[in-house]
Write a protein that holds these residues in place. Structure first.
Motif, PDB file in Angstrom:
ATOM      1  N   GLN A  70       0.872  -1.178   0.000  1.00  0.00           N
ATOM      2  CA  GLN A  70       0.000   0.000   0.000  1.00  0.00           C
ATOM      3  C   GLN A  70       0.908   1.227   0.000  1.00  0.00           C
ATOM      4  O   GLN A  70       1.886   1.273   0.739  1.00  0.00           O
ATOM      5  CB  GLN A  70      -0.879   0.017   1.245  1.00  0.00           C
ATOM      6  N   ILE A  71       0.586   2.207  -0.841  1.00  0.00           N
ATOM      7  CA  ILE A  71       1.364   3.440  -0.906  1.00  0.00           C
ATOM      8  C   ILE A  71       0.416   4.619  -0.798  1.00  0.00           C
ATOM      9  O   ILE A  71      -0.703   4.573  -1.313  1.00  0.00           O
ATOM     10  CB  ILE A  71       2.203   3.507  -2.205  1.00  0.00           C
ATOM     11  N   LYS A  72       0.850   5.650  -0.080  1.00  0.00           N
ATOM     12  CA  LYS A  72       0.089   6.895   0.022  1.00  0.00           C
ATOM     13  C   LYS A  72       0.921   7.991  -0.617  1.00  0.00           C
ATOM     14  O   LYS A  72       2.096   8.157  -0.292  1.00  0.00           O
ATOM     15  CB  LYS A  72      -0.212   7.230   1.480  1.00  0.00           C
ATOM     16  N   CYS A  73       0.282   8.710  -1.538  1.00  0.00           N
ATOM     17  CA  CYS A  73       0.963   9.775  -2.261  1.00  0.00           C
ATOM     18  C   CYS A  73       0.178  11.063  -2.135  1.00  0.00           C
ATOM     19  O   CYS A  73      -1.048  11.054  -2.173  1.00  0.00           O
ATOM     20  CB  CYS A  73       1.088   9.425  -3.743  1.00  0.00           C
ATOM     21  N   ASP A  74       0.894  12.166  -1.963  1.00  0.00           N
ATOM     22  CA  ASP A  74       0.276  13.487  -1.977  1.00  0.00           C
ATOM     23  C   ASP A  74       0.358  14.027  -3.393  1.00  0.00           C
ATOM     24  O   ASP A  74       1.431  14.031  -4.003  1.00  0.00           O
ATOM     25  CB  ASP A  74       0.993  14.436  -1.022  1.00  0.00           C
ATOM     26  N   GLN A  75      -0.779  14.481  -3.906  1.00  0.00           N
ATOM     27  CA  GLN A  75      -0.846  15.023  -5.251  1.00  0.00           C
ATOM     28  C   GLN A  75      -1.331  16.467  -5.163  1.00  0.00           C
ATOM     29  O   GLN A  75      -2.329  16.759  -4.506  1.00  0.00           O
ATOM     30  CB  GLN A  75      -1.809  14.194  -6.101  1.00  0.00           C
TER      31      GLN A  75
END
Length: 117
Positions: A70-75
């Protein structure tokens, strides 16, 4: 008559070896579920996109039949540069295989982890 006997013996041997080989193939999925140590890793590709992957290796203390990363990215979006957090998941895979996921362009890595079941 001797040639026919040799062919019959070779055929019987092939059947015995084939049955033994089938037993190994059937036993492999049963060995996949067991005790493993799972870890997640993250890096950046050449284009600057965050990547994450997870692997599970034997010898751990947790029962695992499948895992995924699982990866969390800020866009950053829009003219006002509103920050949106995206959560992406890799595919469920068995132990010994890699689960991979990648964020898109103009994303920043916020966090990563491994999920198991």
């Amino acid at each position: 008559m001797m040639r026919w006997g040799n062919k019959a013996a070779a055929g019987a041997l092939a059947v015995v070896l084939g049955a033994g080989g089938t037993g190994l193939i059937v036993a492999a999925p049963a060995q996949a579920a067991g005790k493993y140590t799972c870890k997640a890793y993250a890096d950046m590709d050449r284009a600057g996109r965050p990547n994450a992957y997870s692997v599970c290796n034997g010898g751990g203390s947790k029962n695992v039949s499948q895992h995924r990363v699982q990866i969390k990215c800020d866009q950053v979006q829009g003219a006002r540069e509103r920050v949106v957090t995206l959560t992406l998941h890799g595919a469920w895979v068995g132990p010994g295989q890699k689960s991979k996921v990648q964020c898109g362009f103009k994303n920043f890595l916020r966090g990563f982890s491994v999920q198991t079941k």
